[in-house]
Design a protein around this motif. Structure first.
Motif, PDB file in Angstrom:
ATOM      1  N   THR A  10       0.711  -1.266   0.018  1.00 37.26           N
ATOM      2  CA  THR A  10       0.094   0.061   0.051  1.00 37.26           C
ATOM      3  C   THR A  10       0.988   1.159  -0.021  1.00 37.26           C
ATOM      4  N   LYS A  11       2.185   1.109   0.307  1.00 39.83           N
ATOM      5  CA  LYS A  11       2.982   2.273   0.204  1.00 39.83           C
ATOM      6  C   LYS A  11       4.210   1.862  -0.697  1.00 39.83           C
ATOM      7  N   LEU A  12       4.840   2.845  -1.366  1.00 41.14           N
ATOM      8  CA  LEU A  12       5.947   2.482  -2.140  1.00 41.14           C
ATOM      9  C   LEU A  12       6.797   3.775  -2.058  1.00 41.14           C
ATOM     10  N   MET A  13       7.872   3.450  -1.640  1.00 42.92           N
ATOM     11  CA  MET A  13       8.820   4.647  -1.573  1.00 42.92           C
ATOM     12  C   MET A  13      10.024   4.368  -2.436  1.00 42.92           C
ATOM     13  N   ILE A  14      10.592   5.251  -3.140  1.00 45.59           N
ATOM     14  CA  ILE A  14      11.725   5.283  -3.872  1.00 45.59           C
ATOM     15  C   ILE A  14      12.686   6.382  -3.560  1.00 45.59           C
ATOM     16  N   GLN A  15      13.803   5.811  -3.358  1.00 42.81           N
ATOM     17  CA  GLN A  15      15.055   7.119  -2.879  1.00 42.81           C
ATOM     18  C   GLN A  15      16.118   7.022  -3.808  1.00 42.81           C
ATOM     19  N   MET A  16      16.466   7.893  -4.393  1.00 43.76           N
ATOM     20  CA  MET A  16      17.757   7.962  -5.072  1.00 43.76           C
ATOM     21  C   MET A  16      18.729   8.812  -4.537  1.00 43.76           C
ATOM     22  N   LYS A  17      19.807   8.442  -4.239  1.00 43.47           N
ATOM     23  CA  LYS A  17      20.856   9.334  -3.696  1.00 43.47           C
ATOM     24  C   LYS A  17      22.253   9.225  -4.556  1.00 43.47           C
ATOM     25  N   SER A  18      22.711  10.433  -4.677  1.00 45.61           N
ATOM     26  CA  SER A  18      23.966  10.632  -5.906  1.00 45.61           C
ATOM     27  C   SER A  18      24.754  11.676  -5.462  1.00 45.61           C
ATOM     28  N   ARG A  19      26.137  11.549  -5.620  1.00 43.81           N
ATOM     29  CA  ARG A  19      27.104  12.622  -5.720  1.00 43.81           C
ATOM     30  C   ARG A  19      27.542  12.500  -6.876  1.00 43.81           C
ATOM     31  N   VAL A  20      27.668  13.878  -7.464  1.00 46.53           N
ATOM     32  CA  VAL A  20      28.028  14.272  -8.761  1.00 46.53           C
ATOM     33  C   VAL A  20      29.017  15.238  -8.902  1.00 46.53           C
ATOM     34  N   LYS A  21      29.864  15.087  -9.646  1.00 48.82           N
ATOM     35  CA  LYS A  21      30.997  16.234  -9.932  1.00 48.82           C
ATOM     36  C   LYS A  21      30.614  16.972 -11.419  1.00 48.82           C
ATOM     37  N   VAL A  22      30.329  18.238 -11.374  1.00 48.66           N
ATOM     38  CA  VAL A  22      30.023  18.816 -12.728  1.00 48.66           C
ATOM     39  C   VAL A  22      31.119  19.787 -12.927  1.00 48.66           C
ATOM     40  N   TYR A  23      31.800  19.626 -14.290  1.00 48.18           N
ATOM     41  CA  TYR A  23      32.830  20.261 -14.680  1.00 48.18           C
ATOM     42  C   TYR A  23      32.284  21.857 -15.476  1.00 48.18           C
ATOM     43  N   ALA A  24      33.193  22.804 -15.305  1.00 49.62           N
ATOM     44  CA  ALA A  24      32.972  23.824 -16.132  1.00 49.62           C
ATOM     45  C   ALA A  24      32.930  23.699 -17.375  1.00 49.62           C
ATOM     46  N   ARG A  25      32.096  24.080 -18.407  1.00 41.19           N
ATOM     47  CA  ARG A  25      32.376  23.742 -19.866  1.00 41.19           C
ATOM     48  C   ARG A  25      33.131  24.930 -20.718  1.00 41.19           C
ATOM     49  N   PRO A  26      33.937  24.730 -21.363  1.00 44.01           N
ATOM     50  CA  PRO A  26      34.817  25.821 -21.931  1.00 44.01           C
ATOM     51  C   PRO A  26      33.913  26.588 -22.711  1.00 44.01           C
TER      52      PRO A  26
END
Length: 682
Positions: A460-476
């Protein structure tokens, strides 16, 4: 020459209804010097109607009732004379042919004729006044300046240069100028002007588009022009209309209903909005429309704690490791197999290194034979090889479904893992699901990381949890100097390119009449930017942000780009869809992108939205896919974290699925947190 001015600039062809005051006590019709100029159906030649020799204005009024001929994107009007008799050749607007177009000119004020004659040195003899007014002489002076500069249009000269010419005239007396070259309209409010100029940009959402004054009544509510945008300039005030005062000494150039160039710095615009973007308005709809009878979105909480009653979840760590709810232990390959694989990998590495060394020693050419060294990591490094700056983000995305009737069988697709490529790196990503099911990890046809999850146990209950660590570079910064990147509209695609891009070139299936309206709107940006691809895209991105209101709950998943265009409101999903539709109508490949946006960023014109965000990506020749965020009026930068893409929202939706049995009423809660962390997180 003194009087009253009215200038209109439409984004597409329009037929305004202009009615002068006909009250018996009004002196408007009794004053001579009336004149209207426009470009019928945007032709090169201008039509001009004046009443300089007429006993009254009836002839003029009858002419303006002919909507078929009185149709243009530019109108320059002297809507009130000064009460003294003028001959036909002395009445405004003045018209002269130059550069393949008719030019129109309006002047309000008075200049020193002697100083003008000294300044006007036309050696060609092409621009000599017919009448005796200072206004016409000023017009000839300006055309002579364009001829000296070998410029055939207002935008062929730098705005500062044009401003200096107008300031030179302004120093000879008082002056307000309106100049049209058939493509653009320039308005200058003199520093010594005794009049006041008002500006107002009329959007289709402005109701009613009827403006009243003691001098003229202006009606823009023509049925076939109901979706037009109009930039208005007047020297008199319309009643109950929020016009802006134009600063003295200011020059603006208008093209297709918007400011193209402004001598004054652009004022910062703060756009009102309501929090609750894509994800919280049923963007992650679970189940088919037949099984979901009702839906309720709850407000996001400030913490990331799971309910205490929730059972220990099953956690997806990677395709090679899976933690079961029953065993609580990770299921991994046999340790001996891992050791064998590691030993084999070391052997292969040593063998490869030996081969590379041998090739290097025997066959590598001398350094002098290389004419160019290319840094293949230029996306994350500058041309000297120094690493570009990057930023770390911790992302938590929780989605919770509660059902009034137990769900017995359901299947789901999850596209929650951030993209990993040259400018975005995923350091860690875990997906937790509160109910056990059968899982398949795969890459879909759009290169998105996807998970298929089939649940056969009751819940009767569905929980989805996404955890992430992301590195984003500056684009030239993109280099648009190479000739191959200086693209003009229309774009030309090779047959194989068109075949590959076809899904991103087809506009949505809408009635032809709606697509024609949207095409006209898209072409107004193209014409305003002289067919330049990048400038057109930036203009569309900016105008959607400026002209459309962010209103939560105003649209639905089925809302079409035309609906958004006609109502001028929506959320990030709607603005992305409209941007994509306009691009595809212009033969520019565009796709839908879903991800997250860091709301603590310091970029201008941001919309704070702690939830899933949507924007558009456009394929630029010899550059690749580049992101445009019309919700915030900015180019996609390090504040944007990408997750999935596709032709439209359905291809890239973060969570989708179908309930085959059970479910009943559904309650949805979505909570997203994007937090920037230190560069070396642990």
């Amino acid at each position: 020459m003194f009087g009253e001015l009215l200038a209109l600039n439409f984004d597409c062809l329009g037929s305004p209804s202009i009615c002068v005051s006909s009250d018996e006590t009004s002196k408007t019709l009794k004053s001579t010097g009336w004149g209207f100029g426009w470009y019928p159906n945007d032709d090169y030649g201008a039509s001009v109607v004046k009443d300089g020799m007429a006993k009254d204005s009836q002839t003029l009024l009858d002419t303006l009732k002919d909507g078929s001929s009185f149709r243009s994107t530019m109108f320059a009007c002297k809507v009130k004379g000064v009460g003294r008799q003028y001959t036909q050749h002395d009445s405004q607007p003045f018209r002269r042919s130059y550069g393949g177009y008719d030019w129109l000119f309006l002047h309000n004020g008075q200049l020193d004729n002697t100083a003008l004659e000294e300044a006007h040195t036309d050696t060609s003899g092409l621009f000599e006044p017919v009448g005796k007014t200072d206004s016409e002489l000023a017009f000839c002076f300006l055309l002579g300046k364009f001829l000296e500069s070998s410029a055939k249009a207002l935008t062929d000269v730098d705005g500062e240069v044009l401003l200096s010419w107008l300031e030179q005239l302004d120093a000879m007396g008082s002056a307000d100028f309106v100049i049209c070259d058939g493509r653009s309209m320039a308005i200058y409010h003199g520093k010594n002007s005794k009049s006041i100029l008002y500006t107002h940009r009329v959007l289709p959402s402005e109701k009613p588009p009827v403006f009243e004054s003691d001098i003229v009544s202006l009606d823009l509510e023509t049925p076939r022009d109901s979706l037009r945008t109009v930039f208005m300039i007047t020297s008199f005030q319309f009643k109950e209309t929020p016009f802006d005062l134009m600063e003295q000494g200011r020059l603006i150039i208008i093209r297709k209903g918007a400011i193209y160039w402004d001598s004054f710095p652009e004022k910062e615009k703060i756009k009102a909005f309501s929090e609750d973007p894509l994800a919280t308005e049923a963007s992650e709809a679970l189940g088919s429309s037949e099984t979901l009878e009702s839906s309720e979105t709850l407000e996001s909480s400030e913490t990331l704690e799971s309910p205490a009653t929730l059972e220990p979840p099953a956690t997806y760590v990677s395709p090679e490791s899976y933690i079961s709810k029953e065993t609580k232990e990770p299921v991994t390959p046999d340790e001996s197999q891992i050791i064998d694989k590691e030993f084999s990998a070391i052997q292969q590495q040593e063998q490869s290194q030996t081969i590379v060394n041998a090739v290097f020693e025997e066959s590598i050419p001398s350094v002098e034979s290389f004419s160019n060294t290319i840094n293949i990591k230029s996306l994350t490094h500058d041309m000297e090889g120094a690493p570009l700056s990057y930023r770390f983000y911790n992302i938590s995305h929780i989605t919770e479904y509660n059902y009034s009737v137990p769900v017995e069988h359901s299947s789901h697709f999850f596209r929650l893992q951030p993209v990993e490529d040259a400018v975005q790196e995923v350091e860690r990503a875990t997906l937790e699901i509160s109910v056990d099911g059968e899982m398949l990890s795969f890459e879909d046809v759009f290169a998105n990381h996807a998970l298929y999850y089939d649940i056969t146990s009751t819940y009767t209950k569905l929980m989805i949890q996404m955890k992430s660590r992301v590195k984003v570079y500056a684009r030239p910064q993109d280099d648009h100097n190479p000739v191959m990147r200086r693209s003009q509209i229309p774009l030309t695609w090779m047959p194989w390119q068109r075949q590959m891009m076809l899904p991103y070139l087809l506009p949505p299936e809408l009635p032809e009449t709606q697509l024609r309206q949207l095409t006209d709107y898209a072409m107004s940006f193209v014409k305003r930017n002289d067919m330049h691809l990048i400038d057109t895209l930036l203009d569309i991105n900016k105008k959607i942000f400026e002209d459309f209101s962010y209103v939560t709950g105003s649209t639905y998943l089925e809302t079409t780009p035309f609906d958004v265009f006609s109502t001028r409101k929506g959320v990030c999903q709607d603005f992305a869809n409209l941007f994509i539709c306009l691009c595809r109508l212009l033969n520019i490949p565009a796709r839908y992108r879903v991800g997250y946006i860091y709301t603590g960023g310091n970029y201008e014109n941001k919309i704070q939205s702690d939830a899933s965000h949507a924007w558009a990506e456009v394929y630029l020749p010899y550059l690749g896919w580049r992101g445009f965020d019309p919700t915030n009026g900015c180019i996609v930068s390090q504040d944007h974290i990408r997750t999935a893409c596709g032709r439209n929202y359905r291809d890239a939706t973060p969570i989708s699925g179908t309930i085959f049995k059970g479910g009943g009423n559904e309650k949805l809660r979505v909570e997203v947190k994007v937090k920037e962390v230190e560069n070396s997180p642990q």
